[in-house]
Design a protein around this motif. Structure first.
Motif, short mmCIF file in Angstrom:
data_model
loop_
_atom_site.label_atom_id
_atom_site.label_comp_id
_atom_site.label_asym_id
_atom_site.label_seq_id
_atom_site.Cartn_x
_atom_site.Cartn_y
_atom_site.Cartn_z
N THR A 1 34.69 35.03 34.64
CA THR A 1 35.32 34.40 35.79
C THR A 1 35.57 35.46 36.85
O THR A 1 36.01 36.56 36.53
CB THR A 1 36.65 33.75 35.36
OG1 THR A 1 36.36 32.84 34.30
CG2 THR A 1 37.29 33.00 36.49
N CYS A 2 35.30 35.12 38.09
CA CYS A 2 35.56 36.06 39.18
C CYS A 2 37.06 36.23 39.36
O CYS A 2 37.78 35.25 39.46
CB CYS A 2 34.92 35.54 40.46
SG CYS A 2 35.48 36.43 41.92
N PRO A 3 37.55 37.47 39.39
CA PRO A 3 38.99 37.68 39.51
C PRO A 3 39.55 37.27 40.87
O PRO A 3 40.74 37.01 40.99
CB PRO A 3 39.15 39.19 39.29
CG PRO A 3 37.81 39.77 39.58
CD PRO A 3 36.79 38.72 39.27
N THR A 4 38.69 37.17 41.88
CA THR A 4 39.17 36.82 43.22
C THR A 4 39.26 35.31 43.41
O THR A 4 40.33 34.74 43.60
CB THR A 4 38.27 37.44 44.30
OG1 THR A 4 38.22 38.85 44.08
CG2 THR A 4 38.80 37.18 45.70
N CYS A 5 38.11 34.64 43.32
CA CYS A 5 38.12 33.18 43.58
C CYS A 5 38.41 32.39 42.32
O CYS A 5 38.58 31.18 42.37
CB CYS A 5 36.80 32.75 44.20
SG CYS A 5 35.37 32.91 43.12
N GLU A 6 38.43 33.06 41.17
CA GLU A 6 38.73 32.43 39.88
C GLU A 6 37.71 31.36 39.49
O GLU A 6 38.01 30.45 38.73
CB GLU A 6 40.16 31.85 39.86
CG GLU A 6 41.20 32.94 39.97
CD GLU A 6 42.62 32.40 40.11
OE1 GLU A 6 42.79 31.17 40.13
OE2 GLU A 6 43.53 33.23 40.20
N VAL B 1 28.90 30.84 40.09
CA VAL B 1 29.11 29.99 41.27
C VAL B 1 30.20 30.57 42.18
O VAL B 1 30.86 29.86 42.92
CB VAL B 1 29.46 28.53 40.89
CG1 VAL B 1 28.25 27.82 40.32
CG2 VAL B 1 30.62 28.47 39.91
N CYS B 2 30.39 31.88 42.08
CA CYS B 2 31.39 32.56 42.91
C CYS B 2 30.88 32.66 44.35
O CYS B 2 29.71 32.92 44.59
CB CYS B 2 31.62 33.95 42.31
SG CYS B 2 32.21 35.20 43.44
N TRP B 3 31.76 32.43 45.32
CA TRP B 3 31.34 32.49 46.72
C TRP B 3 31.83 33.75 47.43
O TRP B 3 31.73 33.88 48.66
CB TRP B 3 31.79 31.24 47.49
CG TRP B 3 33.15 30.71 47.12
CD1 TRP B 3 33.40 29.56 46.42
CD2 TRP B 3 34.44 31.27 47.40
NE1 TRP B 3 34.76 29.38 46.26
CE2 TRP B 3 35.42 30.42 46.85
CE3 TRP B 3 34.88 32.44 48.07
CZ2 TRP B 3 36.80 30.67 46.94
CZ3 TRP B 3 36.24 32.70 48.15
CH2 TRP B 3 37.18 31.83 47.58
N CYS B 4 32.40 34.68 46.67
CA CYS B 4 33.03 35.85 47.28
C CYS B 4 32.07 36.71 48.11
O CYS B 4 32.47 37.33 49.08
CB CYS B 4 33.73 36.69 46.23
SG CYS B 4 35.15 35.84 45.51
N ALA B 5 30.79 36.74 47.69
CA ALA B 5 29.83 37.56 48.42
C ALA B 5 29.67 37.06 49.86
O ALA B 5 29.22 37.80 50.73
CB ALA B 5 28.48 37.54 47.71
ZN LIG Z 1 34.60 35.07 43.50
#
Ligand SMILES: [Zn+2]
Length: 247
Positions: A21-26, A31-35
């Protein structure tokens, strides 16, 4: 039955895509959109204050985190609840501030654009109620402190560019889109549209993969899409169990 148990033994406890799990967007890293977040984070003169209905946090499409992480620390404050200022000690001061405005389309609300044209102030606290329209109306009605804030509205087309394509909503802009429109006006800078990139990324995922947010193991098993990890025999057993449970 032995074969069924060997099938069972081969199932990993979680499908691979929810393991990390991405620590930022959780969200799952796949499927993380942080990039797609603006780099560096954008730093407007004004500040966004989100009053978030508790149910909003559980909705599939949550755009508040995209706004929070797209803006510099302290430029998007999120307060959760139904009563405000409630337990938040610093919020009352913000809500009664002379440079605080509330985005709420009441009959007395003035167009944000014209407010800015007749105002020398360059730094506002913009309060937005984060929730569905009925939730926003309920929060407004039950919090008299909000009635005293100068009310503004956005004169846009009012139809989301992204959400409408993936799921029918009440035709309102998402919180992220609303805040972005407002920031473009407040800061007089169209560059704030960069904030929308994570939403576009998310919608692209959704269009490619169906409802990404529903890809729990349970959902995949139920819909016979648990990829290559589940044998036909076991599927039959699971389905018969569901029949027994009356589901
Ligand atoms: Zn993320």
């Amino acid at each position: 039955m032995d074969e069924v148990f060997s099938d069972l033994a081969n199932i990993p406890s979680e499908p691979p895509e929810v393991r990390s799990t991405c620590p930022t967007c959780e969200r799952p890293t796949s499927v993380c959109w942080c990039a797609a977040l603006p780099k560096p984070r954008l730093c407007p003169q004004s500040r966004i204050i989100l009053l978030q209905h508790p149910a909003e946090e559980k909705r599939c499409l949550r755009t508040a985190p995209m706004l929070h992480f797209g803006l510099s620390e302290g430029k998007c404050l999120v307060y959760k609840g139904k009563r405000f200022p409630g337990r938040y000690q610093d919020l009352e001061e913000l809500l009664v501030g002379s440079n605080t405005i509330l985005l709420y389309p009441s009959p007395t609300a003035v167009d944000l654009k014209s407010l800015l044209q007749n105002n020398t102030n360059t730094s506002f606290n913009l309060v937005i109620i984060d929730g569905t329209w009925p939730q926003a109306k309920a929060i407004y009605a039950s919090n008299p402190i909000l009635h005293k804030i100068k009310q503004v509205k956005l004169l846009t087309k009012g139809v989301s560019s992204y959400i409408i394509r993936t799921q029918p909503t009440d035709g309102c802009l998402s919180t992220l889109e609303t805040a972005t429109e407002a920031l473009c006006l407040l800061e007089d800078d169209e560059g704030y549209r960069k904030l929308l990139a994570p939403l576009k990324t998310l919608c692209d995922f959704q269009l490619k993969n169906g409802a990404v947010s529903h890809q729990s193991k349970e959902f995949l098993i139920k819909n016979n899409k648990y990829p290559k990890l589940i044998g036909k025999r076991l599927n039959k057993v699971l389905n018969s169990v569901e029949v027994l449970r009356g589901e």
